[in-house]
Design an enzyme around this catalytic site. Structure first.
Site, PDB file in Angstrom:
ATOM      1  N   ASP A 157       0.823  -1.211   0.000  1.00  0.00           N
ATOM      2  CA  ASP A 157       0.000   0.000   0.000  1.00  0.00           C
ATOM      3  C   ASP A 157       0.857   1.261   0.000  1.00  0.00           C
ATOM      4  O   ASP A 157       1.981   1.270   0.510  1.00  0.00           O
ATOM      5  CB  ASP A 157      -0.892   0.034   1.240  1.00  0.00           C
ATOM      6  CG  ASP A 157      -2.054  -0.942   1.165  1.00  0.00           C
ATOM      7  OD1 ASP A 157      -2.062  -1.794   0.256  1.00  0.00           O
ATOM      8  OD2 ASP A 157      -2.941  -0.857   2.027  1.00  0.00           O
ATOM      9  N   ASP A 158       0.278   2.336  -0.544  1.00  0.00           N
ATOM     10  CA  ASP A 158       0.717   3.726  -0.361  1.00  0.00           C
ATOM     11  C   ASP A 158       1.811   4.189  -1.304  1.00  0.00           C
ATOM     12  O   ASP A 158       2.257   5.328  -1.199  1.00  0.00           O
ATOM     13  CB  ASP A 158       1.165   4.003   1.082  1.00  0.00           C
ATOM     14  CG  ASP A 158       0.048   3.790   2.091  1.00  0.00           C
ATOM     15  OD1 ASP A 158      -1.119   3.638   1.660  1.00  0.00           O
ATOM     16  OD2 ASP A 158       0.338   3.763   3.296  1.00  0.00           O
ATOM     17  N   HIS A 177      -5.918   2.791  -4.746  1.00  0.00           N
ATOM     18  CA  HIS A 177      -5.912   3.109  -3.314  1.00  0.00           C
ATOM     19  C   HIS A 177      -6.295   4.573  -3.102  1.00  0.00           C
ATOM     20  O   HIS A 177      -5.811   5.210  -2.169  1.00  0.00           O
ATOM     21  CB  HIS A 177      -4.539   2.803  -2.720  1.00  0.00           C
ATOM     22  CG  HIS A 177      -4.524   2.632  -1.230  1.00  0.00           C
ATOM     23  ND1 HIS A 177      -5.456   1.904  -0.532  1.00  0.00           N
ATOM     24  CD2 HIS A 177      -3.656   3.114  -0.283  1.00  0.00           C
ATOM     25  CE1 HIS A 177      -5.180   1.928   0.760  1.00  0.00           C
ATOM     26  NE2 HIS A 177      -4.099   2.671   0.937  1.00  0.00           N
ATOM     27  N   HIS A 198      -5.629   9.835  -0.999  1.00  0.00           N
ATOM     28  CA  HIS A 198      -5.393   9.089   0.237  1.00  0.00           C
ATOM     29  C   HIS A 198      -5.807   9.906   1.463  1.00  0.00           C
ATOM     30  O   HIS A 198      -5.097   9.997   2.456  1.00  0.00           O
ATOM     31  CB  HIS A 198      -3.919   8.679   0.354  1.00  0.00           C
ATOM     32  CG  HIS A 198      -3.688   7.535   1.310  1.00  0.00           C
ATOM     33  ND1 HIS A 198      -3.166   7.722   2.578  1.00  0.00           N
ATOM     34  CD2 HIS A 198      -3.887   6.213   1.190  1.00  0.00           C
ATOM     35  CE1 HIS A 198      -3.062   6.564   3.191  1.00  0.00           C
ATOM     36  NE2 HIS A 198      -3.492   5.616   2.370  1.00  0.00           N
ATOM     37  N   HIS A 258       3.698  -2.264   3.275  1.00  0.00           N
ATOM     38  CA  HIS A 258       3.689  -0.891   2.782  1.00  0.00           C
ATOM     39  C   HIS A 258       5.030  -0.584   2.120  1.00  0.00           C
ATOM     40  O   HIS A 258       6.087  -0.849   2.701  1.00  0.00           O
ATOM     41  CB  HIS A 258       3.429   0.089   3.922  1.00  0.00           C
ATOM     42  CG  HIS A 258       2.082  -0.066   4.553  1.00  0.00           C
ATOM     43  ND1 HIS A 258       1.810  -1.057   5.488  1.00  0.00           N
ATOM     44  CD2 HIS A 258       0.923   0.625   4.374  1.00  0.00           C
ATOM     45  CE1 HIS A 258       0.540  -0.957   5.853  1.00  0.00           C
ATOM     46  NE2 HIS A 258      -0.019   0.041   5.199  1.00  0.00           N
TER      47      HIS A 258
END
Length: 250
Positions: free
Chosen positions: A55-56, A106, A110, A202
């Site tokens: 993620d991210d 995602h 965010h 992550h």
């Protein structure tokens, strides 16, 4: 004496008697959403397949290092990218696509509050999807809510906009963002790995050097144990209960 013995026995009985496991609200919701065939925590398979998800990102340092490690083991992963970061580092997304990894949505900004408004969430999904498609030539079909938070409105908005919602297997939350050490992150994954697991890691959002090192440990151990790391979509295609089809045309 007899009275004391009876009291002691009763105390032991109460202490060790089976206790019914409480049913938590999130368990009820999970069962409800899994029935739709569009929300996933893991795949129902006996094959030694596992999905590493990140993620991210993308990040120009840590994502690159993770891609290098995965290339070494011919592993494929799924990257839930933030649109603003993808816009800054499009070459990383291009590399991910070329090397056979899966790129997923995602949100663009965010921002947690964006998920609470279905119109804003829809716009976030669309903006990021359009960006990913411009960079890679393919629109994403998977979405992971920020921090894994979901409710009925978020699920419905995601599904209505053509996405599968992907969370992660409950025992595969590495909590790598806490930076507990590379070996502990790896141990969280390897301790009770099961076929069909979806692991969350992550690759951006802070110092992810521990995650990079942990990925190397994880890949080495998994491949020694006969596991293959695949994308989420490939993992789900091996599910005995659900065989997904693409909801969006690339």
């Amino acid at each position: 004496m007899m009275k004391k013995t009876i009291i002691a026995f009763c105390s032991l009985f109460i202490l060790y008697m089976p206790v019914a496991k409480p049913t938590h609200a999130n368990e009820i919701k999970r069962w409800k959403y899994e029935k739709t065939g569009l929300v996933f925590w893991e795949a129902d398979t006996k094959e030694k397949l596992i999905a590493l998800t990140f993620d991210d990102g993308p990040d120009p340092l840590y994502t690159i290092q993770i891609l290098d490690a995965m290339k070494k083991y011919n592993a494929k992963g799924t990257f839930f990218v933030i649109g603003k970061e993808a816009e800054r580092f499009p070459e990383i997304l291009k590399r991910q696509a070329i090397e056979g990894h899966e790129i997923a949505n995602h949100t663009y900004r965010h921002k947690f509050r964006d998920m609470k408004n279905p119109n804003v969430l829809k716009a976030e999904l669309r903006k990021n999807s359009d960006l990913i498609k411009r960079i890679t030539g393919k629109a994403p079909t998977l979405f992971r809510p920020i921090a894994g938070y979901y409710d009925e409105q978020i699920i419905e908005t995601s599904i209505d906009n053509g996405y599968y919602v992907v969370l992660w297997t409950w025992h595969q939350d590495t909590r790598d963002w806490k930076k507990p050490g590379a070996k502990r992150i790896a141990r969280n994954v390897l301790y009770d790995t099961k076929p069909g697991d979806i692991v969350i890691l992550h690759d951006a959002g802070g110092d992810r050097s521990q995650t990079v090192k942990a990925v190397e440990y994880i890949l080495e151990s998994l491949y020694k144990r006969g596991y293959k790391c695949v994308t989420v979509s490939e993992l789900l295609s091996h599910s005995n209960s659900v065989v997904p089809v693409l909801l969006l045309n690339p």
